[in-house]
Design a protein around this motif. Sequence first.
Motif, PDB file in Angstrom:
ATOM      1  N   ALA A   1      -4.718   3.186  -9.203  1.00  0.00           N
ATOM      2  CA  ALA A   1      -5.209   1.851  -9.578  1.00  0.00           C
ATOM      3  C   ALA A   1      -5.963   0.827  -8.906  1.00  0.00           C
ATOM      4  CB  ALA A   1      -3.853   1.498  -9.778  1.00  0.00           C
ATOM      5  N   THR A   2      -6.195   0.052  -9.572  1.00  0.00           N
ATOM      6  CA  THR A   2      -7.141  -1.251  -8.611  1.00  0.00           C
ATOM      7  C   THR A   2      -6.812  -2.435  -9.187  1.00  0.00           C
ATOM      8  OG1 THR A   2      -8.955   0.446  -9.883  1.00  0.00           O
ATOM      9  CG2 THR A   2      -9.381  -1.811  -9.192  1.00  0.00           C
ATOM     10  N   ASP A   3      -6.558  -3.052  -7.550  1.00  0.00           N
ATOM     11  CA  ASP A   3      -5.766  -3.870  -7.377  1.00  0.00           C
ATOM     12  C   ASP A   3      -6.641  -4.882  -7.699  1.00  0.00           C
ATOM     13  OD1 ASP A   3      -4.789  -6.196  -6.320  1.00  0.00           O
ATOM     14  OD2 ASP A   3      -5.983  -6.043  -4.310  1.00  0.00           O
ATOM     15  N   GLY A   4      -5.749  -6.041  -8.868  1.00  0.00           N
ATOM     16  CA  GLY A   4      -6.103  -6.597  -9.368  1.00  0.00           C
ATOM     17  C   GLY A   4      -6.663  -6.901 -10.619  1.00  0.00           C
ATOM     18  N   LYS A   5      -6.448  -5.094 -10.772  1.00  0.00           N
ATOM     19  CA  LYS A   5      -6.756  -5.353 -12.509  1.00  0.00           C
ATOM     20  C   LYS A   5      -5.664  -4.891 -13.234  1.00  0.00           C
ATOM     21  CE  LYS A   5      -9.990  -2.599 -15.270  1.00  0.00           C
ATOM     22  NZ  LYS A   5     -10.648  -1.615 -15.122  1.00  0.00           N
TER      23      LYS A   5
ATOM     24  N   THR B   1       1.103  -1.028   0.179  1.00  0.00           N
ATOM     25  CA  THR B   1      -0.051   0.035   0.091  1.00  0.00           C
ATOM     26  C   THR B   1       1.216   1.872  -0.153  1.00  0.00           C
ATOM     27  OG1 THR B   1      -1.833  -1.295   1.438  1.00  0.00           O
ATOM     28  CG2 THR B   1      -2.361   1.249   1.258  1.00  0.00           C
ATOM     29  N   ARG B   2       1.676   1.351   0.309  1.00  0.00           N
ATOM     30  CA  ARG B   2       2.428   2.462   0.980  1.00  0.00           C
ATOM     31  C   ARG B   2       3.577   2.855  -0.340  1.00  0.00           C
ATOM     32  NH1 ARG B   2       4.565   6.353   5.103  1.00  0.00           N
ATOM     33  NH2 ARG B   2       4.429   4.153   6.581  1.00  0.00           N
TER      34      ARG B   2
ATOM     35  N   ARG C   1      -3.547  -9.950 -18.810  1.00  0.00           N
ATOM     36  CA  ARG C   1      -3.893  -9.560 -18.737  1.00  0.00           C
ATOM     37  C   ARG C   1      -3.567  -7.860 -17.764  1.00  0.00           C
ATOM     38  NH1 ARG C   1      -7.586  -9.214 -14.533  1.00  0.00           N
ATOM     39  NH2 ARG C   1      -7.478 -11.039 -13.967  1.00  0.00           N
ATOM     40  N   ILE C   2      -2.972  -7.998 -16.886  1.00  0.00           N
ATOM     41  CA  ILE C   2      -2.968  -7.054 -15.718  1.00  0.00           C
ATOM     42  C   ILE C   2      -1.361  -5.908 -16.331  1.00  0.00           C
ATOM     43  CG2 ILE C   2      -1.570  -6.526 -13.336  1.00  0.00           C
ATOM     44  CD1 ILE C   2      -2.289  -9.280 -12.294  1.00  0.00           C
ATOM     45  N   SER C   3      -0.369  -6.769 -16.809  1.00  0.00           N
ATOM     46  CA  SER C   3       0.056  -5.814 -18.112  1.00  0.00           C
ATOM     47  C   SER C   3      -0.392  -5.218 -19.169  1.00  0.00           C
ATOM     48  CB  SER C   3       1.328  -6.572 -18.175  1.00  0.00           C
ATOM     49  OG  SER C   3       1.849  -7.555 -17.425  1.00  0.00           O
TER      50      SER C   3
ATOM     51  N   PHE D   1      -3.829   2.024 -18.277  1.00  0.00           N
ATOM     52  CA  PHE D   1      -4.580   3.242 -17.212  1.00  0.00           C
ATOM     53  C   PHE D   1      -3.099   4.091 -17.161  1.00  0.00           C
ATOM     54  CE2 PHE D   1      -2.810   3.854 -12.839  1.00  0.00           C
ATOM     55  CZ  PHE D   1      -4.432   4.208 -12.499  1.00  0.00           C
ATOM     56  N   VAL D   2      -2.191   4.179 -17.553  1.00  0.00           N
ATOM     57  CA  VAL D   2      -1.090   5.199 -17.366  1.00  0.00           C
ATOM     58  C   VAL D   2      -1.587   5.562 -18.790  1.00  0.00           C
ATOM     59  CG1 VAL D   2       1.412   5.708 -17.754  1.00  0.00           C
ATOM     60  CG2 VAL D   2       0.309   3.779 -15.616  1.00  0.00           C
ATOM     61  N   GLU D   3      -1.461   5.331 -19.667  1.00  0.00           N
ATOM     62  CA  GLU D   3      -1.702   6.211 -21.014  1.00  0.00           C
ATOM     63  C   GLU D   3      -2.949   7.304 -20.956  1.00  0.00           C
ATOM     64  OE1 GLU D   3      -0.504   3.222 -23.967  1.00  0.00           O
ATOM     65  OE2 GLU D   3      -1.829   3.467 -23.811  1.00  0.00           O
ATOM     66  N   LYS D   4      -4.310   7.044 -19.793  1.00  0.00           N
ATOM     67  CA  LYS D   4      -5.377   7.603 -19.624  1.00  0.00           C
ATOM     68  C   LYS D   4      -5.429   8.500 -18.549  1.00  0.00           C
ATOM     69  CE  LYS D   4     -10.758   6.705 -18.314  1.00  0.00           C
ATOM     70  NZ  LYS D   4     -11.492   5.811 -18.175  1.00  0.00           N
ATOM     71  N   ASN D   5      -4.347   8.136 -17.512  1.00  0.00           N
ATOM     72  CA  ASN D   5      -4.525   9.131 -17.041  1.00  0.00           C
ATOM     73  C   ASN D   5      -3.199   9.099 -15.943  1.00  0.00           C
ATOM     74  OD1 ASN D   5      -7.137   8.374 -15.290  1.00  0.00           O
ATOM     75  ND2 ASN D   5      -6.246   6.118 -15.456  1.00  0.00           N
ATOM     76  N   TYR D   6      -2.330   9.445 -16.562  1.00  0.00           N
ATOM     77  CA  TYR D   6      -1.083  10.011 -16.359  1.00  0.00           C
ATOM     78  C   TYR D   6       0.472  10.065 -16.946  1.00  0.00           C
ATOM     79  CZ  TYR D   6      -2.157   7.315 -11.234  1.00  0.00           C
ATOM     80  OH  TYR D   6      -2.736   8.306 -10.782  1.00  0.00           O
TER      81      TYR D   6
END
Length: 392
Positions: free
Chosen positions: A330-334, A322-323, A361-363, A369-374
Amino acid sequence: MKKILLICHDIPSMTVGATLPFYHLIRNMEKDYDIHLISFDSGKYNISELEEYLSDYDTIAIPEYLSVKDQFIYTLKNMISLDNLHTRSFMNYYYHENMSKLIKNTLNESYDVIITDMPMAFYVKRVNIPKIVYAFDAVSNYNYNMYQKAKGIYSKIYWYLNYFKIHRYEKTYNCFDSCIVVNEKDKELLEKYIHTPIEVVANGVDTNYFKNSEAQSEKKLVFLGDMSTPPNNDAVTYFINEIYPLILEKETIPFYIVGRNPSTYIKSLEKDSHITVTGSVEDVRTYLKQGTIFITPMVSGTGIKNKILEAMSMNLPVVSTTRGISGIDATDGKEFILADDAITFKDSVIVLIHNDKLRNRISDNARLFVEKNYSWKRATHKIEKIIDEIVI
């Protein structure tokens, strides 16, 4: 076109987390702003990468002192001046009389806004121009946490004095029109004693640069970071003592510790044939090829971990505490796997080694996720809105 005076403690570089936002700010804002950079020059980074994006720049060489004794003597010598006492920058490593003069002379010109990082904020706290301090995170809180963890009396004194000094220094932010941090947790911590509006601008990642174009069959574990810092040493120590032995009982997989300035302890780990300590590397992407499982077993530290965003951008699965993932929504498991204890961490790594479908799948989700949010463009847009709000 608005004119920005940008003040940084070293030449901004895309390889250093502390100056990374300024590096991308310069590259993304130059079309709409005239940017004049003033910084120290440690001799480690090259201004040539940024010259074409700057309207002007001035640097002053600052010596590097690796020993605490030499750093203390340097700091003590530079603090004993009327100018330094006037700035109330007591025991500030980044105080330098020549830098003070340079900034004062530069401010004879007209600027619409000043943006400074945390170490240089004291130079302009009395300047009557709209100004932003890029604090990044709640540094005093990190020092207080280190004080609480310290075991020896001298170590406790050291960390508490650091906490006291930086906590007092952070109140300088009240002299600014806006303060920027990289996540909500640090905003909440600073809001307890900072009255200046605090904005959250998450760090971005250059998704064109951090992109995997080739597969690699070898599976390996990688930890990335500046290995001279206590949080990164704490993370590796925790992993080596509590997690890695459990993994090796089930699977033989090499572990790479990638990053500059490895401490004596980190260097000693190479005695183990399974462990590679690289030290400084020219291109971290060499160690982030597909097949890599990226781990961040952080147990201390603050701020947002750029290395996680870079790994996600490289289509890598991330296992983090968590730290470590703090500040990254980001979503755990996704988009990553959360593991806050040694058994869960070990199990997560073992599953990723053997389950290609889950790993891929996670990769892929992490990359999207990065492309969309960061993106850095997204971060720059937020900074431009802050400038518009404070510049009349």
